[in-house]
Design an enzyme around this catalytic site. Structure first.
Site, PDB file in Angstrom:
ATOM      1  N   CYS A  92       0.806  -1.204   0.000  1.00 40.54           N
ATOM      2  CA  CYS A  92       0.000   0.000   0.000  1.00 40.54           C
ATOM      3  C   CYS A  92       0.841   1.257   0.000  1.00 40.54           C
ATOM      4  O   CYS A  92       2.069   1.212   0.026  1.00 40.54           O
ATOM      5  CB  CYS A  92      -0.925   0.012   1.226  1.00 40.54           C
ATOM      6  SG  CYS A  92      -0.020  -0.056   2.765  1.00 40.54           S
ATOM      7  N   GLY A 118      -1.105   0.295  -4.830  1.00 38.49           N
ATOM      8  CA  GLY A 118      -2.276  -0.464  -4.403  1.00 38.49           C
ATOM      9  C   GLY A 118      -3.499  -0.058  -5.182  1.00 38.49           C
ATOM     10  O   GLY A 118      -3.797   1.137  -5.276  1.00 38.49           O
ATOM     11  N   ASN A 192       1.647   1.173   6.014  1.00 38.04           N
ATOM     12  CA  ASN A 192       2.331   0.475   4.929  1.00 38.04           C
ATOM     13  C   ASN A 192       3.376  -0.427   5.565  1.00 38.04           C
ATOM     14  O   ASN A 192       4.270   0.053   6.255  1.00 38.04           O
ATOM     15  CB  ASN A 192       2.999   1.481   3.984  1.00 38.04           C
ATOM     16  CG  ASN A 192       3.799   0.811   2.880  1.00 38.04           C
ATOM     17  OD1 ASN A 192       3.567  -0.346   2.546  1.00 38.04           O
ATOM     18  ND2 ASN A 192       4.741   1.529   2.310  1.00 38.04           N
ATOM     19  N   GLY A 193       3.263  -1.731   5.333  1.00 36.09           N
ATOM     20  CA  GLY A 193       4.218  -2.680   5.905  1.00 36.09           C
ATOM     21  C   GLY A 193       3.548  -3.967   6.324  1.00 36.09           C
ATOM     22  O   GLY A 193       2.438  -4.275   5.891  1.00 36.09           O
ATOM     23  N   TYR A 333      11.663  -2.211  -8.410  1.00 32.76           N
ATOM     24  CA  TYR A 333      10.351  -2.421  -9.030  1.00 32.76           C
ATOM     25  C   TYR A 333       9.240  -1.509  -8.511  1.00 32.76           C
ATOM     26  O   TYR A 333       8.494  -0.939  -9.284  1.00 32.76           O
ATOM     27  CB  TYR A 333       9.937  -3.878  -8.843  1.00 32.76           C
ATOM     28  CG  TYR A 333       8.557  -4.212  -9.354  1.00 32.76           C
ATOM     29  CD1 TYR A 333       8.261  -4.168 -10.717  1.00 32.76           C
ATOM     30  CD2 TYR A 333       7.534  -4.566  -8.489  1.00 32.76           C
ATOM     31  CE1 TYR A 333       6.994  -4.475 -11.193  1.00 32.76           C
ATOM     32  CE2 TYR A 333       6.260  -4.884  -8.956  1.00 32.76           C
ATOM     33  CZ  TYR A 333       6.001  -4.829 -10.303  1.00 32.76           C
ATOM     34  OH  TYR A 333       4.755  -5.122 -10.768  1.00 32.76           O
ATOM     35  N   CYS A 527      15.219 -11.097   0.375  1.00 28.25           N
ATOM     36  CA  CYS A 527      14.621 -11.897  -0.700  1.00 28.25           C
ATOM     37  C   CYS A 527      15.688 -12.508  -1.601  1.00 28.25           C
ATOM     38  O   CYS A 527      15.426 -13.472  -2.326  1.00 28.25           O
ATOM     39  CB  CYS A 527      13.634 -11.073  -1.516  1.00 28.25           C
ATOM     40  SG  CYS A 527      14.316  -9.535  -2.190  1.00 28.25           S
TER      41      CYS A 527
END
Length: 580
Positions: A92, A118, A192-193, A333, A527
């Site tokens: 978001c 979002g 946000n998170g 991204y 990641c």
């Protein structure tokens, strides 16, 4: 379009923002932070690790990850099980505005600028005459709000939120900002998170009688604020944040205050700006400031709480905090290219990623194209460095919704063809380099390669402007479980065979670190490595709220909304990868 309107009564009077912006607030137990601070704390050493890359030792350049082959394009048999939009998703975006008589309208415009973060739901909470009023709805910002709805949101303090969810329909009850009333007043929050100890905290709160209306981890924060005995409100936020773990960039609205908070690691971005009339603005990205003509001032620092009220701006340190671990995927991204995130230009980062790929993974080619839109800037960098023309070989349709009707006679790669159309005049008979930002499951990449070859491309060389993704994110990004991540299951050569390209190269993580220089240790690479700054325990809630379809009951009964934590088995696999 379904929408809800709610109000919460308040008791305190609210004044316009005074010019005394820089009056500091310092709790006796908290460290004062300078509002003029422009730099992040000095980062600690981040352990060196290697990307999941094959054939690096045999390469002329050990940092280059190129695998070439003339094997034919394999036909995939199980790609229909996965979503055609095979990308990580940001959860978001948030906005907060104080001191402008058109706060809700500016909030609406800022949310438009953050729409890429979002698309499932949007909401605004404004404060007027000591009352918090909320309008939320499912869909895009332009679907949820119109002139008449914005007329219902007067006041000079507002917060807003755009939301993404992964599972089922986005039920209205989970759309933020959330508003709650408790014994000392009312509070609205946009988050946000993702909280990695959400399940544990929710269990403890329910044990003590708390009742939850949503499946969002954000609701936990409201409960912790409500049960806090601390005064004033600022210290309630501090006490609540001392109990939560994970990623959070949040904005709160009370009857007379706008509060911005960022977690101690600074996983997710949050910036502060100011309009010419003195109004203070917080937003997830600087592109939101640009649209409403607010001047970027600085980031909200990791571990910082910033309070804006009639007394001015006050800043304190949330808690003794570790060195920042900002999400590198914002630059790869999520963020728009025109944003400045974590103090760096996103455009310049992506262009540099492409230049690195051209230098370290060169290949003879006739044209460079991008997978739009996120691969465009990296492709421009690749083309400029390689001295090869960049052209639009794929055209993206921006008018495809989340659902569509397929004809009874099945069309192969239907979802991808709806969104991406190849330009035969650019591709036919050419050796093509196609640049994309990442590969997650690999299903979309295989369809794109097939699409390009069907349009006449002689060769297709895939270049990926990020290292291989081998582990799930628990900090506010929707990624699949590690078992679904193709780079966690296959070598680069196996991925190349699966997607059918003539060669494949990822951005080497060592080169990424070199590019970031002294800032490299202040980014999170979990990641790419499986090394988590905040270790997830047990099961962690996915970004998508699994109760979206109105399901109620024990959380363990609904398995689809949870990702396993970093188990011993997963750690063993990742350790083997890093030491191989």
């Amino acid at each position: 379009m379904a929408a809800t309107v709610s109000t919460a009564a308040a008791v305190n009077n609210k004044s316009h923002l005074s010019p005394a912006f820089d009056k500091p607030f310092c709790s006796p137990s908290q460290k004062l932070l300078s509002l003029a601070a422009k730099t992040l704390p000095k980062p600690y050493h981040h352990h060196h690790h290697r990307s999941l890359i094959t054939n690096a030792a045999a390469s002329k350049n050990p940092l280059t990850d190129v695998v070439s082959s003339s094997k034919p394009d394999p036909v995939t048999h199980f790609d229909s099980f996965f979503d055609d939009d095979d990308k990580p998703r940001e959860e978001c975006g948030v906005v907060g505005i104080y001191g402008d008589s058109e706060a809700s309208r500016l909030c609406y415009l800022a949310l438009h600028a953050l729409q890429h973060r979002g698309q499932e739901g949007a909401g605004i909470v404004c404060v007027n005459d000591n009352i918090l009023k909320s309008i939320t709805g499912v869909g895009l910002v332009s679907d949820v709000f119109n002139e008449s709805k914005l007329d219902q949101l007067p006041g000079d303090l507002a917060i807003g939120h755009v939301r993404y969810s992964t599972a089922g329909a986005s039920m209205l009850k989970n759309v933020q900002p959330f508003v709650a009333s408790y014994r000392f007043g009312s509070v609205g929050v946009a988050h946000n998170g993702n909280l990695v100890n959400y399940k544990q905290l929710r269990g403890e709160l329910e044990e003590n009688g708390s009742i939850f209306n949503t499946s969002s981890d954000t609701e936990v924060v409201l409960h912790l604020i409500a049960i806090s005995k601390a005064r004033p409100f600022l210290l309630r936020i501090v006490e609540a944040c001392e109990k939560i773990e994970g990623a959070y960039s949040m904005v709160f609205a009370t009857e007379d205050k706008l509060v911005a908070v960022r977690d101690p690691y600074g996983f997710r971005p949050l910036v502060m700006g100011r309009r010419s009339n003195g109004a203070v603005v917080f937003a997830s990205e600087t592109c939101a400031l640009d649209l409403i003509e607010a001047t970027y001032e600085r980031e909200v620092l990791p571990g910082e709480v910033v309070v804006v009220d009639k007394e001015g701006i006050q800043s304190i340190c949330l808690m003794p905090h570790p060195e920042p671990k900002s999400c590198i995927f914002e630059h790869i991204y999520f963020a728009l290219p025109n944003s400045v995130v974590f103090g760096r230009s996103v455009y310049e980062s992506r262009r540099a990623f492409g230049e690195i790929l051209a230098t370290e993974a060169p290949v003879d080619c006739d044209v460079v194209i991008a997978v739009p839109d996120s691969g465009v800037v990296a492709a421009l960098g690749y083309a400029a460095k390689a001295g090869v023309p960049f052209q639009q070989g794929l055209i993206r349709s921006h008018y495809v919704g989340r659902t569509f009707i397929e004809p009874s006679q099945k069309i192969r790669d239907f979802g991808v063809k709806l969104k991406l159309s190849p330009v035969r005049a650019v591709l036919e008979g050419k050796r093509v380099v196609v640049v994309d930002d990442s590969i997650v499951r690999g299903t979309t990449s295989s369809k794109i390669v097939r699409l390009l070859k069907e349009a006449g491309a002689k060769e297709v060389h895939m270049r990926i402007a990020s290292p291989p993704i081998i582990a799930s994110c628990y900090y506010g990004v929707d990624t699949p479980s590690s078992e679904e991540l193709i780079s966690n299951r296959m070598s680069v050569e196996e991925i190349r065979e699966y997607i059918g390209s003539d060669s494949l190269a990822f951005l080497p993580i060592e080169s990424l670190n070199n590019l970031l220089g002294k800032d490299s240790k202040s980014f999170c690479y979990a990641c790419f490595s499986g090394n988590y700054p905040v270790e997830p325990t047990g099961k962690v809630k996915r970004i998508g709220d699994f109760m979206d379809d109105g399901l109620s009951g024990n959380m363990d009964s609904v398995d689809g909304g949870w990702l396993p934590g970093s188990s011993r088995v997963q750690k063993t696999i990742l350790n083997e990868v890093r030491t191989s």
